[in-house]
Design an enzyme around this catalytic site. Structure first.
Site, short mmCIF file in Angstrom:
data_model
loop_
_atom_site.label_atom_id
_atom_site.label_comp_id
_atom_site.label_asym_id
_atom_site.label_seq_id
_atom_site.Cartn_x
_atom_site.Cartn_y
_atom_site.Cartn_z
N THR A 1 1.09 -1.01 0.13
CA THR A 1 -0.03 -0.10 -0.17
C THR A 1 0.85 1.31 -0.19
OG1 THR A 1 -1.85 -1.19 0.94
CG2 THR A 1 -1.63 1.38 1.40
N SER B 1 1.36 -7.27 -1.23
CA SER B 1 2.24 -8.35 -0.40
C SER B 1 1.29 -9.68 -0.29
CB SER B 1 2.67 -7.91 0.95
OG SER B 1 1.56 -7.86 1.72
N THR C 1 1.60 -4.42 4.24
CA THR C 1 1.06 -4.74 5.58
C THR C 1 0.59 -6.32 5.65
OG1 THR C 1 -0.99 -3.86 5.60
CG2 THR C 1 1.11 -2.57 6.34
N ASP C 2 0.06 -6.74 4.62
CA ASP C 2 -0.83 -8.09 4.73
C ASP C 2 -0.08 -9.14 5.01
OD1 ASP C 2 -3.02 -6.58 4.33
OD2 ASP C 2 -3.26 -7.23 2.29
N1 ASP Z 1 -2.75 -5.34 0.27
C1 ASP Z 1 -1.65 -4.65 0.81
C2 ASP Z 1 -0.41 -5.25 0.96
O1 ASP Z 1 -0.17 -6.08 1.68
C3 ASP Z 1 -1.98 -3.97 2.20
C4 ASP Z 1 -0.84 -2.92 2.79
O2 ASP Z 1 0.19 -2.89 2.29
O3 ASP Z 1 -1.30 -2.40 3.74
O4 ASP Z 1 0.46 -5.27 -0.02
#
Ligand code: ASP
Length: 337
Positions: free
Chosen positions: A12, A54, A85-86
């Site tokens: 993100t 991710s 973050t995922d």
């Molecule tokens: N879907 C995103 C990822 O993990 C979520 C994030 O980065 O907060 O790449």
């Protein structure tokens, strides 16, 4: 000034809007440009090794990231990995096994809101991650997020939207970062060169038990995977069900598969021998137990171990050897710290 390398992988933090939703579009160089204050605390450089949500990340990508750290290790004083973050907790755990006892800090960070959106947490998280990477005494693999510094083997994503996305599970946070200042609670001390590993075996499965399910899923997974992690209830056990779960696991371990019992309860870990539903698994079978480890760390550690050996005794020795404080329960066993 310290030289810090930003290793950009997407997420993100590096995403832009499209008709189909957010997707990574922003480069590592652009991330650095968006936070001009970084130049006041260090000499930042960036490389782009991946550009993924991710969710799409695989163990092969963890090796790409650790490979970049190894390639540039001598040229930089620390590393910041910008990551979605995922699955960041899995990558942080994997890097803790792939790059052990690093005297230079390897800091993962990301954001819940993209760098170019209003009220983003990207800038502050990048600044905090670089501040931690520059701070004397920082070492090992950590996540820096929303002002918290969490050991790479202890992190879990616990909120899908709020800025306070990560918690440290069964272990205290190492430090806080407040307005660029690091307040350190726990000191790690790695002096020697790090130990890099280059192989993972991704044939590891995970099954979460639910009330009423039969043992068939366990048998199915045990036929297909080299190792299976079973997230059971409470301190641990499997339904009695006329021994059908026990028998499925027994057949699996007899076929040379590694089985690790853990718990789906977020805090305090497993203790299989407490109840009859768990006791026999531990006393009659060579089943391993996660105790206070996170599931993310168990999965990554098994991939790292099975990349080296399938010998049960050796798998067990490596599993119970604490690495980067991933397991507290077996402190009497030899560990790397
Ligand atoms: N879907 C995103 C990822 O993990 C979520 C994030 O980065 O907060 O790449």
């Amino acid at each position: 000034m310290k030289k810090i390398l930003l290793i950009a992988t997407g997420g993100t933090i590096a995403s832009g809007n499209t008709d189909a939703g957010l997707t990574p579009t922003v480069s590592g160089e652009e991330l650095l440009r968006a936070v001009p204050g970084l130049k006041n605390i260090c000499e930042p450089h960036a490389i782009q090794v991946l550009n993924l949500d991710s969710t799409d990340m695989t163990p092969a990508d963890w090796l790409v990231i650790s490979g970049a750290i190894e390639r540039y290790y001598d040229q930089y004083d620390g590393f910041v990995v910008a990551h979605g973050t995922d699955t960041m907790a899995y990558t942080a755990a994997a890097l803790s096994y792939l790059v052990r006892r690093s005297p230079k800090p390897i800091v993962l960070t990301g954001a819940q809101k993209p760098i170019h959106s209003e009220n983003t947490d990207s800038q502050v998280n990048l600044l905090d991650a670089f501040a931690y990477a520059c701070s004397p005494g920082s070492c090992g693999v950590v996540i820096v997020f929303n002002g918290s510094v969490i050991l790479g083997t202890r992190a879990r994503k616990v909120r899908s939207k709020s800025f306070s996305a990560f918690s440290s599970i069964n272990y205290p946070e190492l430090a806080s970062v407040r307005e660029g200042r690091v307040l350190r609670y726990i000191y790690l001390n790695y002096q020697k060169p790090p130990v890099f590993s280059h192989r993972l075996n991704d044939s590891v499965g995970l099954v979460k038990l639910i009330p009423g399910m039969g043992p068939e899923v366990l048998s199915y997974m045990l036929r297909r995977k080299d190792a299976l992690v079973v997230e059971s209830f409470g301190v641990g056990g499997v339904p009695s069900e006329g021994s059908r779960f026990f028998d499925a696991i027994r057949r699996g371990v007899k076929a040379g598969k590694t089985v690790v019992m853990t718990t789906q309860v977020p805090n305090e870990g497993s203790d299989l021998t407490v109840y009859r539903v768990g006791h026999r698994l531990k006393t009659d079978l060579p089943v391993l137990e996660a105790y206070d480890m996170t599931t993310e760390a168990v999965v990554a550690k098994l991939m790292w171990i099975l990349g080296q050996t399938r010998d049960h005794g050796e798998v067990s020795r490596l599993f119970y050897g604490s690495i980067s404080h991933d397991m507290l329960y077996t402190e009497e066993l030899p560990h790397e710290g």
